[in-house]
Motif scaffolding. Structure first.
Motif, PDB file in Angstrom:
ATOM      1  N   GLY A  32      12.940  39.500  27.842  1.00  0.00           N
ATOM      2  CA  GLY A  32      12.321  37.973  27.780  1.00  0.00           C
ATOM      3  C   GLY A  32      10.927  37.787  27.910  1.00  0.00           C
ATOM      4  O   GLY A  32      10.165  37.070  27.075  1.00  0.00           O
ATOM      5  N   VAL A  33      10.186  38.426  28.851  1.00  0.00           N
ATOM      6  CA  VAL A  33       8.760  38.491  29.037  1.00  0.00           C
ATOM      7  C   VAL A  33       8.127  39.203  27.653  1.00  0.00           C
ATOM      8  O   VAL A  33       7.020  38.731  27.363  1.00  0.00           O
ATOM      9  CB  VAL A  33       8.438  39.179  30.301  1.00  0.00           C
ATOM     10  N   ALA A  34       8.629  40.291  27.319  1.00  0.00           N
ATOM     11  CA  ALA A  34       8.218  40.828  26.242  1.00  0.00           C
ATOM     12  C   ALA A  34       7.933  39.833  24.945  1.00  0.00           C
ATOM     13  O   ALA A  34       7.094  39.787  24.132  1.00  0.00           O
ATOM     14  CB  ALA A  34       8.951  42.007  25.720  1.00  0.00           C
ATOM     15  N   TYR A  35       9.155  39.144  24.649  1.00  0.00           N
ATOM     16  CA  TYR A  35       9.402  38.069  23.830  1.00  0.00           C
ATOM     17  C   TYR A  35       8.358  37.060  23.829  1.00  0.00           C
ATOM     18  O   TYR A  35       7.983  36.331  23.022  1.00  0.00           O
ATOM     19  CB  TYR A  35      10.822  37.616  23.615  1.00  0.00           C
ATOM     20  N   LEU A  36       7.972  36.509  25.101  1.00  0.00           N
ATOM     21  CA  LEU A  36       7.001  35.472  25.519  1.00  0.00           C
ATOM     22  C   LEU A  36       5.610  36.134  25.053  1.00  0.00           C
ATOM     23  O   LEU A  36       4.888  35.054  24.532  1.00  0.00           O
ATOM     24  CB  LEU A  36       7.096  35.202  26.828  1.00  0.00           C
ATOM     25  N   SER A  37       5.559  37.282  25.239  1.00  0.00           N
ATOM     26  CA  SER A  37       4.279  37.840  24.820  1.00  0.00           C
ATOM     27  C   SER A  37       3.906  37.633  23.445  1.00  0.00           C
ATOM     28  O   SER A  37       2.937  37.640  22.851  1.00  0.00           O
ATOM     29  CB  SER A  37       3.598  39.187  25.550  1.00  0.00           C
ATOM     30  N   ARG A  38       5.016  37.433  22.775  1.00  0.00           N
ATOM     31  CA  ARG A  38       4.859  37.364  21.212  1.00  0.00           C
ATOM     32  C   ARG A  38       5.034  36.065  20.613  1.00  0.00           C
ATOM     33  O   ARG A  38       5.244  35.620  19.548  1.00  0.00           O
ATOM     34  CB  ARG A  38       6.126  38.280  20.564  1.00  0.00           C
ATOM     35  N   ARG A  39       5.172  35.061  21.626  1.00  0.00           N
ATOM     36  CA  ARG A  39       5.485  33.689  21.612  1.00  0.00           C
ATOM     37  C   ARG A  39       6.720  33.502  20.822  1.00  0.00           C
ATOM     38  O   ARG A  39       6.838  32.513  19.931  1.00  0.00           O
ATOM     39  CB  ARG A  39       4.149  33.047  20.865  1.00  0.00           C
ATOM     40  N   ASP A  40       7.756  34.363  21.157  1.00  0.00           N
ATOM     41  CA  ASP A  40       9.078  34.099  20.425  1.00  0.00           C
ATOM     42  C   ASP A  40       9.785  33.169  21.472  1.00  0.00           C
ATOM     43  O   ASP A  40      10.632  34.067  22.240  1.00  0.00           O
ATOM     44  CB  ASP A  40       9.652  35.677  20.151  1.00  0.00           C
ATOM     45  N   PHE A  41       9.757  32.031  21.591  1.00  0.00           N
ATOM     46  CA  PHE A  41      10.277  31.273  22.622  1.00  0.00           C
ATOM     47  C   PHE A  41      11.809  31.431  22.635  1.00  0.00           C
ATOM     48  O   PHE A  41      12.641  31.270  23.644  1.00  0.00           O
ATOM     49  CB  PHE A  41       9.929  30.040  22.531  1.00  0.00           C
ATOM     50  N   MET A  42      12.457  31.172  21.211  1.00  0.00           N
ATOM     51  CA  MET A  42      13.816  31.190  21.230  1.00  0.00           C
ATOM     52  C   MET A  42      14.428  32.606  21.799  1.00  0.00           C
ATOM     53  O   MET A  42      15.516  32.590  22.631  1.00  0.00           O
ATOM     54  CB  MET A  42      14.219  31.020  19.818  1.00  0.00           C
ATOM     55  N   GLU A  43      13.864  33.715  21.387  1.00  0.00           N
ATOM     56  CA  GLU A  43      14.526  34.841  21.929  1.00  0.00           C
ATOM     57  C   GLU A  43      14.191  35.142  23.352  1.00  0.00           C
ATOM     58  O   GLU A  43      15.245  35.604  24.108  1.00  0.00           O
ATOM     59  CB  GLU A  43      13.862  36.222  21.048  1.00  0.00           C
ATOM     60  N   ALA A  44      13.055  34.560  23.856  1.00  0.00           N
ATOM     61  CA  ALA A  44      12.732  34.614  25.270  1.00  0.00           C
ATOM     62  C   ALA A  44      13.722  34.049  26.100  1.00  0.00           C
ATOM     63  O   ALA A  44      14.114  34.598  26.987  1.00  0.00           O
ATOM     64  CB  ALA A  44      11.319  34.271  25.612  1.00  0.00           C
ATOM     65  N   GLU A  45      14.056  32.708  25.526  1.00  0.00           N
ATOM     66  CA  GLU A  45      14.853  31.974  26.368  1.00  0.00           C
ATOM     67  C   GLU A  45      16.489  32.621  26.473  1.00  0.00           C
ATOM     68  O   GLU A  45      16.984  32.656  27.458  1.00  0.00           O
ATOM     69  CB  GLU A  45      15.035  30.560  25.513  1.00  0.00           C
ATOM     70  N   ARG A  46      16.795  33.161  25.314  1.00  0.00           N
ATOM     71  CA  ARG A  46      18.176  33.618  25.121  1.00  0.00           C
ATOM     72  C   ARG A  46      18.159  34.917  26.312  1.00  0.00           C
ATOM     73  O   ARG A  46      19.258  34.951  27.119  1.00  0.00           O
ATOM     74  CB  ARG A  46      18.378  34.404  23.830  1.00  0.00           C
ATOM     75  N   GLU A  47      17.166  35.815  26.550  1.00  0.00           N
ATOM     76  CA  GLU A  47      17.091  36.741  27.396  1.00  0.00           C
ATOM     77  C   GLU A  47      16.970  36.215  28.792  1.00  0.00           C
ATOM     78  O   GLU A  47      17.639  36.882  29.749  1.00  0.00           O
ATOM     79  CB  GLU A  47      15.879  37.773  26.838  1.00  0.00           C
ATOM     80  N   PHE A  48      16.280  35.441  29.185  1.00  0.00           N
ATOM     81  CA  PHE A  48      16.280  34.762  30.397  1.00  0.00           C
ATOM     82  C   PHE A  48      17.499  34.024  30.851  1.00  0.00           C
ATOM     83  O   PHE A  48      17.883  34.261  31.679  1.00  0.00           O
ATOM     84  CB  PHE A  48      14.990  33.872  30.539  1.00  0.00           C
ATOM     85  N   LEU A  49      18.203  33.538  29.910  1.00  0.00           N
ATOM     86  CA  LEU A  49      19.824  32.859  30.427  1.00  0.00           C
ATOM     87  C   LEU A  49      20.623  34.172  30.577  1.00  0.00           C
ATOM     88  O   LEU A  49      21.408  34.153  31.746  1.00  0.00           O
ATOM     89  CB  LEU A  49      20.131  32.212  28.976  1.00  0.00           C
ATOM     90  N   GLU A  50      20.134  35.113  30.073  1.00  0.00           N
ATOM     91  CA  GLU A  50      21.218  36.188  29.997  1.00  0.00           C
ATOM     92  C   GLU A  50      20.871  37.061  31.552  1.00  0.00           C
ATOM     93  O   GLU A  50      21.793  37.415  32.267  1.00  0.00           O
ATOM     94  CB  GLU A  50      21.035  37.442  28.936  1.00  0.00           C
ATOM     95  N   ALA A  51      19.468  37.032  31.844  1.00  0.00           N
ATOM     96  CA  ALA A  51      19.021  37.478  33.154  1.00  0.00           C
ATOM     97  C   ALA A  51      19.596  36.887  34.222  1.00  0.00           C
ATOM     98  O   ALA A  51      20.331  37.548  35.011  1.00  0.00           O
ATOM     99  CB  ALA A  51      17.540  37.581  33.165  1.00  0.00           C
ATOM    100  N   VAL A  52      19.797  35.461  34.140  1.00  0.00           N
ATOM    101  CA  VAL A  52      20.215  34.648  35.241  1.00  0.00           C
ATOM    102  C   VAL A  52      21.843  34.709  35.437  1.00  0.00           C
ATOM    103  O   VAL A  52      22.424  34.703  36.277  1.00  0.00           O
ATOM    104  CB  VAL A  52      19.542  33.335  35.327  1.00  0.00           C
ATOM    105  N   ALA A  53      22.322  34.850  34.114  1.00  0.00           N
ATOM    106  CA  ALA A  53      23.885  34.850  34.152  1.00  0.00           C
ATOM    107  C   ALA A  53      24.241  36.252  34.852  1.00  0.00           C
ATOM    108  O   ALA A  53      25.236  36.102  35.485  1.00  0.00           O
ATOM    109  CB  ALA A  53      24.185  34.899  32.833  1.00  0.00           C
TER     110      ALA A  53
END
Length: 205
Positions: A32-53
Motif C-alpha cells: 500500500g505504501v509503495a502504491y501511495l508513493s506512485r500516487r496510485d490511491f485506488m490500489e493503495a486503498e485496496r492493499e491497506f484494506l487487506e492489511a487491516v483485514a
C-alpha cells in the motif's frame, strides 16, 4: 533491507511474497505504501484494506486509509478510520492529531482541542498537530497561545506555509500590520493560497 532499482521492482517483489503468503498484513501494508508513493490511491486503498483485514490491530493501516479518505474529501471516513486507529493503539499520537484536524474542519473546536492536546501529550514535537492546534487557538480567540506555538512550529520548520498564514492572522489581530504583510509574503512564497479578502485588508493598512 533489500535494495531495488525502482518502485516497480519493489512492488513486484512484494506481490511475489503475497503470492506465497496472501494473509500477511505487513506485506499488504508495505505494498500500500509503495502504491501511495506512485500516487496510485485506488490500489493503495485496496492493499491497506487487506492489511487491516488480516491484521485488525494494525493502527498504521487505519491511519493510511484515513489519509486516502481525506484525499478525496471524505472527512467522515477519515475520522472513523483514525478513531479506530486510536482504539487499537491509544498511545499513538498520529491518529489523535488527525482526529483533531478533522474535528476542526467540521467546526467542532472543542473536540479538536481535546484530540490535539492528547496528540501533543503523546508526542511534544508532533509538528502537524502543533500547526493544527494554532488554528484551534485562533478559532478560540486565544491569539497569545497561538503566537507562542507558531513560533515553535516556524523554528522547527521555517518553510511551513500554513503556519506563516496563521502567524499573519495573529499579527493582524494585534494590529502588527507590517509583520502580517511579511508573514503573508512568506506563506505565499512556500505555496499557501492566502485568503484574498484577508490579504487586501492587511495591505490596506
Amino acid at each position: 533491507m533489500e535494495q531495488f532499482d525502482n518502485i516497480d521492482e519493489y512492488i513486484a517483489d512484494l506481490k511475489a511474497k503475497l503470492a506465497k503468503n496472501p494473509s500477511c498484513g505487513n506485506t499488504h501494508y508495505n505494498l500500500g505504501v509503495a502504491y501511495l508513493s506512485r500516487r496510485d490511491f485506488m490500489e493503495a486503498e485496496r492493499e491497506f484494506l487487506e492489511a487491516v483485514a488480516n491484521s485488525p490491530k494494525m493502527a498504521e493501516g487505519y491511519v493510511q486509509l484515513g489519509g486516502i479518505a481525506l484525499q478525496r474529501g471524505d472527512l467522515e471516513s477519515c475520522l472513523n478510520y483514525n478513531i479506530r486507529a486510536s482504539q487499537e493503539r491509544p498511545f499513538f499520537a498520529v491518529p489523535w492529531g488527525n482526529i483533531g484536524f478533522v474535528k476542526l474542519q467540521q467546526g467542532d473546536v472543542d473536540q479538536a482541542h481535546k484530540a490535539l492536546k492528547k496528540a501533543l501529550k503523546l508526542d511534544h514535537d508532533f509538528l502537524q498537530a502543533k500547526a493544527t492546534m494554532t488554528s484551534v487557538f485562533i478559532a478560540m480567540g486565544d491569539y497569545e497561545e497561538a503566537d507562542k506555538m507558531l513560533k515553535q512550529v516556524l523554528d522547527q520548520v521555517p518553510e511551513f506555509a500554513p503556519a506563516w498564514n496563521n502567524k499573519a492572522i495573529v499579527d493582524a489581530h494585534f494590529e502588527e500590520w507590517e509583520d502580517a504583510k511579511k508573514c503573508i509574503a512568506k506563506a505565499e512564497e512556500f505555496g499557501f493560497d492566502v485568503d484574498p479578502e484577508f490579504k487586501k485588508e492587511v495591505e490596506s493598512k
